[in-house]
Write an enzyme that holds these catalytic residues in place. Sequence first.
Site, PDB file in Angstrom:
ATOM      1  N   PRO A 207      14.656   5.860 -11.828  1.00  0.00           N
ATOM      2  CA  PRO A 207      14.928   4.838 -12.233  1.00  0.00           C
ATOM      3  C   PRO A 207      14.332   2.981 -11.525  1.00  0.00           C
ATOM      4  O   PRO A 207      13.840   3.143 -10.321  1.00  0.00           O
ATOM      5  CB  PRO A 207      15.940   4.423 -13.266  1.00  0.00           C
ATOM      6  CG  PRO A 207      16.734   6.036 -12.491  1.00  0.00           C
ATOM      7  CD  PRO A 207      16.309   5.601 -11.660  1.00  0.00           C
ATOM      8  N   GLY A 208      13.873   2.299 -12.239  1.00  0.00           N
ATOM      9  CA  GLY A 208      12.957   0.592 -11.883  1.00  0.00           C
ATOM     10  C   GLY A 208      11.981   0.987 -11.594  1.00  0.00           C
ATOM     11  O   GLY A 208      11.751  -0.262 -10.447  1.00  0.00           O
ATOM     12  N   GLY A 210       9.115   1.433 -12.462  1.00  0.00           N
ATOM     13  CA  GLY A 210       7.719   0.711 -13.384  1.00  0.00           C
ATOM     14  C   GLY A 210       7.517   1.183 -14.441  1.00  0.00           C
ATOM     15  O   GLY A 210       6.117   1.472 -14.763  1.00  0.00           O
ATOM     16  N   THR A 212       7.521   1.960 -17.997  1.00  0.00           N
ATOM     17  CA  THR A 212       7.518   1.314 -18.837  1.00  0.00           C
ATOM     18  C   THR A 212       6.681   0.036 -18.929  1.00  0.00           C
ATOM     19  O   THR A 212       5.953  -0.091 -19.312  1.00  0.00           O
ATOM     20  CB  THR A 212       8.885   0.513 -19.333  1.00  0.00           C
ATOM     21  OG1 THR A 212       9.442   1.654 -20.127  1.00  0.00           O
ATOM     22  CG2 THR A 212       8.810   0.126 -20.790  1.00  0.00           C
ATOM     23  N   HIS A 427      35.485  -1.366  14.676  1.00  0.00           N
ATOM     24  CA  HIS A 427      34.539  -0.293  13.541  1.00  0.00           C
ATOM     25  C   HIS A 427      33.403  -0.277  13.706  1.00  0.00           C
ATOM     26  O   HIS A 427      32.489   0.196  13.846  1.00  0.00           O
ATOM     27  CB  HIS A 427      35.368  -0.304  11.788  1.00  0.00           C
ATOM     28  CG  HIS A 427      34.905   0.945  11.178  1.00  0.00           C
ATOM     29  ND1 HIS A 427      35.832   1.968  11.263  1.00  0.00           N
ATOM     30  CD2 HIS A 427      33.491   1.267  11.292  1.00  0.00           C
ATOM     31  CE1 HIS A 427      34.915   2.237   9.860  1.00  0.00           C
ATOM     32  NE2 HIS A 427      33.977   1.692  10.152  1.00  0.00           N
ATOM     33  N   GLU A 428      32.820  -1.588  13.335  1.00  0.00           N
ATOM     34  CA  GLU A 428      31.099  -1.716  13.052  1.00  0.00           C
ATOM     35  C   GLU A 428      30.435  -2.254  14.438  1.00  0.00           C
ATOM     36  O   GLU A 428      29.561  -1.693  14.895  1.00  0.00           O
ATOM     37  CB  GLU A 428      31.206  -3.180  12.791  1.00  0.00           C
ATOM     38  CG  GLU A 428      31.650  -3.124  11.272  1.00  0.00           C
ATOM     39  CD  GLU A 428      31.471  -2.332  10.034  1.00  0.00           C
ATOM     40  OE1 GLU A 428      30.421  -1.769  11.093  1.00  0.00           O
ATOM     41  OE2 GLU A 428      31.908  -2.271   9.634  1.00  0.00           O
ATOM     42  N   ASP A 503      32.614   6.549   5.293  1.00  0.00           N
ATOM     43  CA  ASP A 503      31.423   7.273   6.529  1.00  0.00           C
ATOM     44  C   ASP A 503      31.560   8.557   6.053  1.00  0.00           C
ATOM     45  O   ASP A 503      31.223   9.723   6.814  1.00  0.00           O
ATOM     46  CB  ASP A 503      32.391   6.774   7.431  1.00  0.00           C
ATOM     47  CG  ASP A 503      31.724   5.364   8.216  1.00  0.00           C
ATOM     48  OD1 ASP A 503      30.900   5.236   7.668  1.00  0.00           O
ATOM     49  OD2 ASP A 503      32.321   4.819   8.530  1.00  0.00           O
TER      50      ASP A 503
END
Length: 663
Positions: A207-208, A210, A212, A427-428, A503
């Site tokens: 989808p998306g 292009g 059409t 965490h990051e 994660d």
Amino acid sequence: MFNRTVLFYGLLLVIIILVVSSIQTEQTEKLAYDDFDGILNGEVQDMQLLKAVVSASKVKGSYRKTSEPNREYPYEVTLATDGQVPDILKACREYKKQYPSFEYENEADSNWMFSIMTSLLPILLLIGVWFFILKQMQIGGSKAMSFGKSRARLNNEGQPKVTFNDVAGCDEAKEELKEIVEFLKDPKRFQKLGGKIPHGVLLHGPPGTGKTLLARAVAGEANVPFFSISGSDFVEMFVGVGASRVRDLFEQGKKHAPCIIFMDEIDAVGRQRFAGVGGGHDEREQTLNQLLVEMDGFNTNEEVILIAATNRPDVLDPALLRPGRFDRQIIIDLPDLNGRKGIVEVHTKNVVVSKDVDYNVLARRTPGFSGADLYNTVNEAALLAARKVKDCVQMEDFEEAIERVTAGPERKSRAITDKEKKIVAYHEAGHAVVGLFLADIDPVHKVSILPRGRALGYTMHLPVEDRYLTTKKELLSRMTTLLGGRVAEDIIFHDVTTGAQNDLERVTDISHKMVCNFGMSEKLGPLTFGLNENQIFLGRDFYKDREYSEEIQFEIDKEVRQIVDECYHKAKRILEENRDILDSLANALLEREVLLAEEVKKLVDETEAKRSGQSEANGGEDLKSDDRLETNSKDEPVENASQSDDDSASESDGAERPVEEVL
């Protein structure tokens, strides 16, 4: 024909007037003048006047009998001479003194037109209602006959045209469709060599991308009649309407040949037959059968081409996809690096862009984006610049728009405690540190602990270039990086949170596909396990045939668990050996909240320098971070997120969302 119609309605009008007049005449009682005068003078006791309208020639009104007090009788009195009017009016005034409910009125002869119109008003209303009913019957009849008519819309010349210059990111598809346009413009050039026009062209892709838009570009370039219709327009509550509309659609196409018929979302009527559960008549199957007949019955001289679009080619009927119906199937995939650059340039034609905007960087920052995603990104950037009252859209606006599209809007109002903020920072930092010390992973581009969307923080990896294959080492490195956040929580806080939910889901999915789909298990060998028998009307993964035994299932579970455990221990070893770098990144995130790639590398270099100094003071040797980082920054091929369904386990380019929720 017109004269007969006028004569018919004229005779009908006369008959209606006569009937109404006769009905009114029969209902109105004729009273003699003496009887009426007797009622006014009180000589007639069993009758009471209710109303009297006196004119120059007659008196009209109603009266009531004392024996029937709830019923009114209309009457009419014909006057002999005009001299009787004053006497009647005088008597009416005297009568009203005795009966106050009595009403009388002196109607002049000048109101004879009003009197006629009043008497004809019911007749006119009846005629109007009659004509309205006839009109509705005619409209209803035409609508009933138009159920089987096609709802295809013919493009108008006055509408703004879309050309191939307005389409970017799918050059191969444009070349295929340009040949169709050239055939419609000059068919003799192909026919003289024995070439035949394709009966149908199927555009399919995510989808998306292009599909059409490409069809609209074909219409703008070909300068031929262009019919557009959706697959759902054929389906109606009445049986046989869909097939009738298909016949009418192709009849219109033959009348306007050469022309193009564009059918969007063809999977609404082109689904595989005999795939439903249970019996009964399926209207969609009849519509599909008629569509198959019409497509296969084309004559090359009719020069009618059917272009269809769908993002579900797997559910279409095989008879629809065979050559002779859809001769060409054009895949419109997610754009590559150059395609994304071209799409951004197309969408920024009408946007005031600053000179500092680098389209190459924007293309690298948006791997896996479709054309619709890129349009949304450009639009979001323009809205952000307008919100800040800027004269042009700058690079920082595009970067903010990309993060809004990938990770969601920034949630400044979401206040978290210092403890949770520290957990998110480690965490990051765990994701970033593990990614820095792995060679087969995309370079870290940005680390943030600012909440966006549902994520409390995210680590963004920026690929160097697009690629379409993923190795086993790259999948293992990706899983190890995803587990870095969970491992960091365990090392620092000796506890884990719910923030690693996303994660763990992705790690489990990748490891399971490595064993069952990609044949990357050393113990089970190059085999795939589980045959997907997609039931069209029950969903893609509702039914899955398991052709292996319970023992094999047990071995699969063991292999999946072993792969995840190996990645987990590898991430733990990296973080334990580089605890100082983990602390430095986490503290920097707590202080600045956002770290870019240059800042991350600078912090790592400073920490490595301190470590080297301590190591030299202790007489020992330690591995330098520069060597590790160089292995990560080589021009390795980078995976594009536009993989097939079987390779979807490796789709993690772009912004990660490692922290979904922290309690």
